[in-house]
Design a protein around this motif. Structure first.
Motif, mmCIF file in Angstrom:
data_model
loop_
_atom_site.group_PDB
_atom_site.id
_atom_site.type_symbol
_atom_site.label_atom_id
_atom_site.label_comp_id
_atom_site.label_asym_id
_atom_site.label_seq_id
_atom_site.Cartn_x
_atom_site.Cartn_y
_atom_site.Cartn_z
ATOM 1 N N GLU A 44 0.837 -1.192 0.000
ATOM 2 C CA GLU A 44 0.000 0.000 0.000
ATOM 3 C C GLU A 44 0.872 1.242 0.000
ATOM 4 O O GLU A 44 1.882 1.315 0.681
ATOM 5 N N SER A 45 0.487 2.211 -0.783
ATOM 6 C CA SER A 45 1.228 3.466 -0.832
ATOM 7 C C SER A 45 0.994 4.233 0.452
ATOM 8 O O SER A 45 -0.099 4.203 1.038
ATOM 9 N N ALA A 46 2.045 4.911 0.921
ATOM 10 C CA ALA A 46 1.897 5.777 2.084
ATOM 11 C C ALA A 46 0.994 6.947 1.712
ATOM 12 O O ALA A 46 0.948 7.377 0.544
ATOM 13 N N TRP A 47 0.309 7.462 2.692
ATOM 14 C CA TRP A 47 -0.692 8.486 2.411
ATOM 15 C C TRP A 47 -0.080 9.735 1.785
ATOM 16 O O TRP A 47 -0.708 10.426 0.984
ATOM 17 N N TRP A 48 1.186 10.015 2.108
ATOM 18 C CA TRP A 48 1.806 11.242 1.628
ATOM 19 C C TRP A 48 2.386 11.109 0.218
ATOM 20 O O TRP A 48 2.778 12.118 -0.389
ATOM 21 N N GLU A 49 2.435 9.880 -0.345
ATOM 22 C CA GLU A 49 3.081 9.694 -1.638
ATOM 23 C C GLU A 49 2.320 10.361 -2.779
ATOM 24 O O GLU A 49 2.882 10.603 -3.847
ATOM 25 N N SER A 50 1.061 10.630 -2.574
ATOM 26 C CA SER A 50 0.276 11.273 -3.633
ATOM 27 C C SER A 50 0.307 12.803 -3.543
ATOM 28 O O SER A 50 -0.299 13.488 -4.374
ATOM 29 N N LEU A 51 1.010 13.339 -2.548
ATOM 30 C CA LEU A 51 1.035 14.791 -2.376
ATOM 31 C C LEU A 51 1.802 15.455 -3.517
ATOM 32 O O LEU A 51 2.801 14.928 -4.018
ATOM 33 N N THR A 52 1.349 16.623 -3.903
ATOM 34 C CA THR A 52 2.049 17.452 -4.879
ATOM 35 C C THR A 52 2.325 18.804 -4.247
ATOM 36 O O THR A 52 1.855 19.101 -3.132
ATOM 37 N N GLU A 53 3.070 19.618 -4.940
ATOM 38 C CA GLU A 53 3.401 20.942 -4.402
ATOM 39 C C GLU A 53 2.150 21.744 -4.081
ATOM 40 O O GLU A 53 2.101 22.494 -3.092
ATOM 41 N N GLU A 54 1.114 21.559 -4.893
ATOM 42 C CA GLU A 54 -0.127 22.324 -4.686
ATOM 43 C C GLU A 54 -0.843 21.915 -3.396
ATOM 44 O O GLU A 54 -1.671 22.677 -2.870
ATOM 45 N N ASP A 55 -0.551 20.718 -2.897
ATOM 46 C CA ASP A 55 -1.225 20.254 -1.683
ATOM 47 C C ASP A 55 -0.563 20.761 -0.401
ATOM 48 O O ASP A 55 -1.118 20.579 0.684
ATOM 49 N N LEU A 56 0.606 21.344 -0.501
ATOM 50 C CA LEU A 56 1.393 21.685 0.677
ATOM 51 C C LEU A 56 1.045 23.080 1.196
ATOM 52 O O LEU A 56 0.757 23.999 0.417
ATOM 53 N N PRO A 57 1.086 23.258 2.515
ATOM 54 C CA PRO A 57 0.754 24.560 3.097
ATOM 55 C C PRO A 57 1.817 25.605 2.777
ATOM 56 O O PRO A 57 2.989 25.268 2.535
ATOM 57 N N THR A 58 1.425 26.848 2.793
ATOM 58 C CA THR A 58 2.343 27.953 2.505
ATOM 59 C C THR A 58 2.660 28.783 3.743
ATOM 60 O O THR A 58 3.620 29.548 3.742
ATOM 61 N N GLY A 59 1.849 28.634 4.788
ATOM 62 C CA GLY A 59 2.073 29.402 6.005
ATOM 63 C C GLY A 59 2.941 28.644 7.001
ATOM 64 O O GLY A 59 2.753 27.440 7.205
ATOM 65 N N LEU A 60 3.880 29.343 7.618
ATOM 66 C CA LEU A 60 4.793 28.723 8.574
ATOM 67 C C LEU A 60 4.046 28.289 9.831
ATOM 68 O O LEU A 60 3.229 29.041 10.375
ATOM 69 N N ALA A 61 4.315 27.067 10.280
ATOM 70 C CA ALA A 61 3.659 26.539 11.478
ATOM 71 C C ALA A 61 4.279 27.132 12.727
ATOM 72 O O ALA A 61 5.364 27.725 12.706
ATOM 73 N N SER A 62 3.585 26.952 13.836
ATOM 74 C CA SER A 62 4.106 27.335 15.148
ATOM 75 C C SER A 62 4.385 26.059 15.943
ATOM 76 O O SER A 62 3.836 24.996 15.633
ATOM 77 N N PRO A 63 5.236 26.128 16.979
ATOM 78 C CA PRO A 63 5.488 24.929 17.792
ATOM 79 C C PRO A 63 4.221 24.319 18.371
ATOM 80 O O PRO A 63 4.122 23.092 18.501
#
Length: 269
Positions: A44-63
């Motif tokens: 089974e493919s890992a859930w993140w293997e289908s991610l593309t650049e468009e799926d990724l957040p642009t805002g910096l996270a906080s701790p």
């Protein structure tokens, strides 16, 4: 004539006695069915293997967001001019985005009881004319025992490699280089390298069994493209931190070497 007939009869009877029985017809046993090769199910493919650049957040996270990271959630940990670093939920590691390509590494980014965002540095650390990404991760924070690890990510075409410059790796190389000596009469432990040294005097009750010395802390300081590791030397029997061993990290594109090693005493009462 009678004699001839008798001879023919005798020959006929003799032939009947000596003729061979017909060989039995060989019938092969039914062949055992050949077992068919077991077909392994496709992993089974890992859930993140289908991610593309468009799926990724642009805002910096906080701790604080790291503490509430969902099983299939992605957070942006930091970015440089050309590279972005993301953490994946469910202990799935990290993703690096560079020139539209994603690279995955399964590694921890922060201790769960002391969440912290890593620090990113971009520089040509191996002198090949291309920038690498160096990331300083907090790995342990318990009282005065602070441990950082450094990772250097290097791209060659579409392939990204990770060189972990960990506290343990640096400590092993430093221990192989420094000299330590213990004088039971005075209860003093001397740690030295070249013309640099630090001395620790054990209290009276520990002098017969002073125990081991270890490097239990690590920090990486960066200046003008050079990382310096600072290892804290501790006397385990008393818990006293009595010296720092410093060395510059020299990266050659495949491994690292400790350069300019020196020993500095700390203020131990």
């Amino acid at each position: 004539m009678k004699k001839c007939a008798w001879l023919l009869t005798a020959l006929f009877l003799l032939a009947g006695c000596t003729r061979e029985e017909p060989a039995p017809i060989w019938t092969p046993s039914p062949a055992s069915p050949t077992p068919s090769a077991a077909v392994s199910p496709e992993p089974e493919s890992a859930w993140w293997e289908s991610l593309t650049e468009e799926d990724l957040p642009t805002g910096l996270a906080s701790p604080d967001q790291l503490d509430a990271l969902g099983e299939e959630e992605v957070l942006l940990l930091g970015r440089t001019a050309v590279t972005s670093l993301y953490v994946l939920g469910g202990d799935s590691g990290i993703l690096l985005l560079r020139n539209g390509r994603l690279s995955h590494f399964g590694q921890q980014v922060s201790p769960k009881d002391s969440l912290s965002l890593p620090e990113l540095y971009q520089w040509d650390y191996d002198g090949d004319g291309l920038d690498e990404l160096a990331v300083r991760y907090l790995m342990e924070a318990e009282g005065d025992q602070i441990v950082y690890d450094l990772h250097i990510y290097d791209w060659s075409g579409e392939t990204c490699t990770d060189l972990p410059v960990t506290k343990d790796a640096c400590a092993d190389r430093a221990l192989a280089a420094v000299t330590s000596g213990y004088d039971p009469g005075s209860g003093t432990l001397t740690l030295s390298y070249g013309d640099t040294s630090a001395v620790y005097r054990f209290p009276e009750q520990y002098r017969q069994s002073p125990g081991r010395m270890s490097f239990a802390t690590s920090f990486f300081r960066e200046q003008n493209g050079v990382f310096t590791v600072i290892l804290g030397a501790r006397a385990e029997s008393t818990g006293a931190w009595f010296a720092n061993v410093l060395a510059d990290i020299e990266y050659d594109g495949a491994d690292f070497t400790l350069r300019n090693l020196r020993v500095e005493p700390t203020t131990v009462v």
